[in-house]
Design a protein around this motif. Structure first.
Motif, PDB file in Angstrom:
ATOM      1  N   ARG A 319      48.467   7.368  29.349  1.00 24.19           N
ATOM      2  CA  ARG A 319      47.879   8.672  29.674  1.00 24.19           C
ATOM      3  C   ARG A 319      48.695   9.444  30.703  1.00 24.19           C
ATOM      4  NH1 ARG A 319      41.296   7.327  29.578  1.00 24.19           N
ATOM      5  NH2 ARG A 319      41.352   6.318  27.520  1.00 24.19           N
ATOM      6  N   GLY A 320      49.906   8.967  30.982  1.00 20.29           N
ATOM      7  CA  GLY A 320      50.834   9.736  31.799  1.00 20.29           C
ATOM      8  C   GLY A 320      50.801   9.448  33.277  1.00 20.29           C
ATOM      9  N   ASN A 321      50.213   8.343  33.679  1.00 21.38           N
ATOM     10  CA  ASN A 321      50.123   8.003  35.096  1.00 21.38           C
ATOM     11  C   ASN A 321      51.239   7.066  35.536  1.00 21.38           C
ATOM     12  OD1 ASN A 321      47.279   9.087  35.804  1.00 21.38           O
ATOM     13  ND2 ASN A 321      46.901   7.831  33.987  1.00 21.38           N
ATOM     14  N   LYS A 322      51.571   7.149  36.807  1.00 22.69           N
ATOM     15  CA  LYS A 322      52.293   6.068  37.458  1.00 22.69           C
ATOM     16  C   LYS A 322      51.222   5.133  38.015  1.00 22.69           C
ATOM     17  CE  LYS A 322      56.459   8.653  38.653  1.00 22.69           C
ATOM     18  NZ  LYS A 322      57.345   9.127  39.749  1.00 22.69           N
ATOM     19  N   VAL A 323      51.355   3.842  37.729  1.00 19.98           N
ATOM     20  CA  VAL A 323      50.263   2.913  38.006  1.00 19.98           C
ATOM     21  C   VAL A 323      50.721   1.821  38.966  1.00 19.98           C
ATOM     22  CG1 VAL A 323      48.499   1.435  36.984  1.00 19.98           C
ATOM     23  CG2 VAL A 323      49.408   3.358  35.669  1.00 19.98           C
ATOM     24  N   VAL A 336      45.862   1.831  41.197  1.00 19.27           N
ATOM     25  CA  VAL A 336      45.927   3.193  41.721  1.00 19.27           C
ATOM     26  C   VAL A 336      46.751   3.986  40.710  1.00 19.27           C
ATOM     27  CG1 VAL A 336      46.664   4.688  43.605  1.00 19.27           C
ATOM     28  CG2 VAL A 336      45.881   2.355  44.097  1.00 19.27           C
ATOM     29  N   ALA A 337      46.149   4.953  40.062  1.00 15.92           N
ATOM     30  CA  ALA A 337      46.825   5.763  39.045  1.00 15.92           C
ATOM     31  C   ALA A 337      47.115   7.145  39.626  1.00 15.92           C
ATOM     32  CB  ALA A 337      45.958   5.883  37.799  1.00 15.92           C
ATOM     33  N   ILE A 338      48.378   7.563  39.550  1.00 13.37           N
ATOM     34  CA  ILE A 338      48.791   8.857  40.089  1.00 13.37           C
ATOM     35  C   ILE A 338      49.319   9.699  38.938  1.00 13.37           C
ATOM     36  CG2 ILE A 338      50.240  10.038  41.778  1.00 13.37           C
ATOM     37  CD1 ILE A 338      50.399   7.444  43.356  1.00 13.37           C
ATOM     38  N   ASN A 339      48.667  10.826  38.681  1.00  8.28           N
ATOM     39  CA  ASN A 339      49.065  11.657  37.545  1.00  8.28           C
ATOM     40  C   ASN A 339      50.189  12.617  37.919  1.00  8.28           C
ATOM     41  OD1 ASN A 339      47.914  13.884  38.859  1.00  8.28           O
ATOM     42  ND2 ASN A 339      46.046  13.847  37.630  1.00  8.28           N
ATOM     43  N   GLN A 342      50.098  14.594  41.033  1.00  4.40           N
ATOM     44  CA  GLN A 342      50.004  13.761  42.235  1.00  4.40           C
ATOM     45  C   GLN A 342      48.567  13.527  42.678  1.00  4.40           C
ATOM     46  OE1 GLN A 342      52.863  12.197  43.508  1.00  4.40           O
ATOM     47  NE2 GLN A 342      53.550  13.056  41.563  1.00  4.40           N
ATOM     48  N   GLU A 343      47.645  13.606  41.708  1.00 10.16           N
ATOM     49  CA  GLU A 343      46.245  13.294  41.974  1.00 10.16           C
ATOM     50  C   GLU A 343      46.011  11.811  41.725  1.00 10.16           C
ATOM     51  OE1 GLU A 343      44.425  17.593  40.467  1.00 10.16           O
ATOM     52  OE2 GLU A 343      44.736  15.933  39.056  1.00 10.16           O
ATOM     53  N   LEU A 344      45.214  11.186  42.575  1.00 12.06           N
ATOM     54  CA  LEU A 344      44.972   9.755  42.481  1.00 12.06           C
ATOM     55  C   LEU A 344      43.645   9.458  41.794  1.00 12.06           C
ATOM     56  CD1 LEU A 344      47.068  10.082  44.888  1.00 12.06           C
ATOM     57  CD2 LEU A 344      46.145   7.946  45.768  1.00 12.06           C
ATOM     58  N   ASP A 371      38.835   8.517  50.757  1.00 15.74           N
ATOM     59  CA  ASP A 371      39.182   9.844  50.250  1.00 15.74           C
ATOM     60  C   ASP A 371      38.222  10.216  49.108  1.00 15.74           C
ATOM     61  OD1 ASP A 371      40.152   8.839  47.730  1.00 15.74           O
ATOM     62  OD2 ASP A 371      42.027   8.277  48.701  1.00 15.74           O
ATOM     63  N   SER A 372      38.408  11.413  48.573  1.00 13.07           N
ATOM     64  CA  SER A 372      37.454  11.933  47.579  1.00 13.07           C
ATOM     65  C   SER A 372      37.959  11.811  46.143  1.00 13.07           C
ATOM     66  CB  SER A 372      37.146  13.403  47.882  1.00 13.07           C
ATOM     67  OG  SER A 372      38.346  14.177  47.882  1.00 13.07           O
ATOM     68  N   TYR A 373      39.038  11.084  45.935  1.00 13.84           N
ATOM     69  CA  TYR A 373      39.541  10.915  44.563  1.00 13.84           C
ATOM     70  C   TYR A 373      38.586  10.031  43.764  1.00 13.84           C
ATOM     71  CZ  TYR A 373      44.013  12.986  45.928  1.00 13.84           C
ATOM     72  OH  TYR A 373      44.988  13.855  46.358  1.00 13.84           O
ATOM     73  N   PRO A 374      38.568  10.173  42.427  1.00 15.97           N
ATOM     74  CA  PRO A 374      37.622   9.409  41.592  1.00 15.97           C
ATOM     75  C   PRO A 374      37.848   7.903  41.670  1.00 15.97           C
ATOM     76  CG  PRO A 374      38.885  10.999  40.271  1.00 15.97           C
ATOM     77  CD  PRO A 374      39.377  11.113  41.643  1.00 15.97           C
ATOM     78  N   LYS A 375      36.731   7.180  41.585  1.00 18.86           N
ATOM     79  CA  LYS A 375      36.773   5.717  41.634  1.00 18.86           C
ATOM     80  C   LYS A 375      35.951   5.182  40.463  1.00 18.86           C
ATOM     81  CE  LYS A 375      36.926   6.076  46.670  1.00 18.86           C
ATOM     82  NZ  LYS A 375      36.775   7.543  46.680  1.00 18.86           N
TER      83      LYS A 375
END
Length: 404
Positions: A319-323, A336-339, A342-344, A371-375
């Motif tokens: 899906r295009g992430n750095k994992v 930790v997936a970073i699209n 640069q959203e985590l 932080d407020s990134y999705p979990k």
């Protein structure tokens, strides 16, 4: 039955970059579907009105083109076919077989009438010389075997009606496209054995000039049995030595890089969530296909938790992430997936969390992230398969795999 499996997401990538002055590079493990993708795209071009003679496709694993594995002969062969012509769509498949192919690619790229597409079955074909030579002039599509969604879609389109659990069990046998057309488990294993042998002998042994192939094979077995576990070069070496294999850390590092370059294995480095930085020591490794892992570890009891983790890792990459593997103080979060923006997003993976102590253990690392990134907590639970724990979303992993 035409043995073409539609790869819509990857096809869309080629469509987006069609006719743009940039080289389209597709990398992926052997038999992951690169040649099929080229065929699908050439069909699309013809349906769009591009004349057949404007599409040139060469697969360098086809014996008919053996003479063209010399860069000068390849260039001399192509020049009269593209010179003084209108737009030409040129597909060079498995180009790593061409000696000094970088020079040909660079020479073709500067011709305004050529839309250029190349593939390779290993990571090193796009390293060093080519990446330097073409810096800023190419886009790379990292093609993986079938996703679970692609697998289920193909099966249902061809008349199978199974539960998601049954589809998942089938998917574990292999996600390589051709295995959709094999008629038995034995035929699938024979096909996978052929791929594995070719990868080991052609993509690793020959390139690294390895004399003792058994040491390499034992290293591969060790890595595939350690899927989902944090390991270091020293730990890998100690495991090999304890099993009677004499090897140095330097050799382990060299062979490990060759294995990663062959794309049968992927590395997930550690990431310090609080410090927002990569950590140098210890990584996790994941197999590109569970069928190949099963082939290598025939007597190995299935660790279904790590198998599910492996599949989630590949999907996040797809899906295009750095994992990465997350570290929060002394605790770990699986991914930790970073699209691209640069959203985590954070993912914890478990077979089941129906037991309260297991649920608490899996939630604890995610709760420590402020932080407020999705979990997300992904499990195979059918009971209580979706829930929300203070902003941490629990989802059924198979449902998640089917979502875009």
């Amino acid at each position: 039955m035409a043995k073409l499996v539609n790869r819509e997401i990857y096809l869309d990538f080629l469509k987006r970059h069609q006719d743009k002055p940039i080289i389209k590079v597709i990398s992926g493990v052997r038999r992951s579907g690169k040649s099929t993708l080229f065929k699908l795209f050439s069909n699309y071009l013809e349906e769009s009105g591009i004349p057949t003679e404007a599409i040139i496709m060469i697969n360098f694993e086809d014996m008919r083109f053996d003479d063209l594995r010399d860069s000068k002969k390849l260039y001399d062969y192509l020049l009269p076919k593209v010179e003084n012509k209108a737009k030409v769509y040129l597909f060079l498949d498995e180009i790593q077989h061409v000696a000094n192919f970088e020079r040909v690619v660079d020479s073709l790229f500067i011709m305004d009438n050529i839309d250029l597409y190349i593939t390779g079955s290993n990571a090193y074909f796009l390293s060093s010389e080519l990446a330097t030579l073409l810096s800023g002039r190419y886009v790379e599509l990292k093609l993986l075997p079938l996703s679970f969604a692609e697998f289920v879609s193909w099966k249902t389109e061809h008349g199978e009606k199974l539960t998601l659990a049954d589809y998942y069990n089938q998917y574990l046998s292999s996600s390589l496209p051709y295995t959709l057309f094999t008629d038995s488990e034995q035929e699938t294993l024979e096909y996978l054995q052929g791929i594995y042998s070719t990868v080991v002998l052609n993509d690793i042994v020959t390139r690294l000039t390895i004399a003792d192939v058994r040491v390499l094979e034992r290293l591969i077995e060790t890595l595939f049995s350690s899927v989902g576990s944090l390991v270091s070069t020293n730990k890998i070496r100690n495991t090999l030595v304890s099993n009677g294999t004499t090897v140095s850390n330097k050799t382990v590092e060299k062979y490990l890089q060759g294995i990663l370059d062959s794309l049968i294995l992927y590395e997930a480095k550690r990431y310090d969530v609080h410090g927002r930085a990569l950590l140098e020591t210890h990584s996790k490794y994941y197999a590109v296909d569970m069928g190949i892992r099963n082939l290598i570890l025939r007597d190995h009891s299935q660790d279904f938790g790590h198998v599910l983790e492996n599949i989630i890792y590949l999907e996040l990459v797809r899906r295009g992430n750095k994992v990465y593997v997350g570290r929060i103080g002394s605790r770990k979060v699986d991914f930790v997936a970073i699209n691209e923006k640069q959203e985590l997003a954070y993912y914890q993976v478990a077979l089941t969390t129906l037991a309260e102590d297991v649920l608490e253990r899996e939630l604890r690392p995610l709760k420590e992230i402020k932080d407020s990134y999705p979990k997300y907590l992904l499990t195979l639970d059918d009971l209580n398969k979706e829930a929300n724990y203070g902003g941490i979303k629990k989802l059924n992993a198979l449902d998640w795999l089917l979502r875009e």
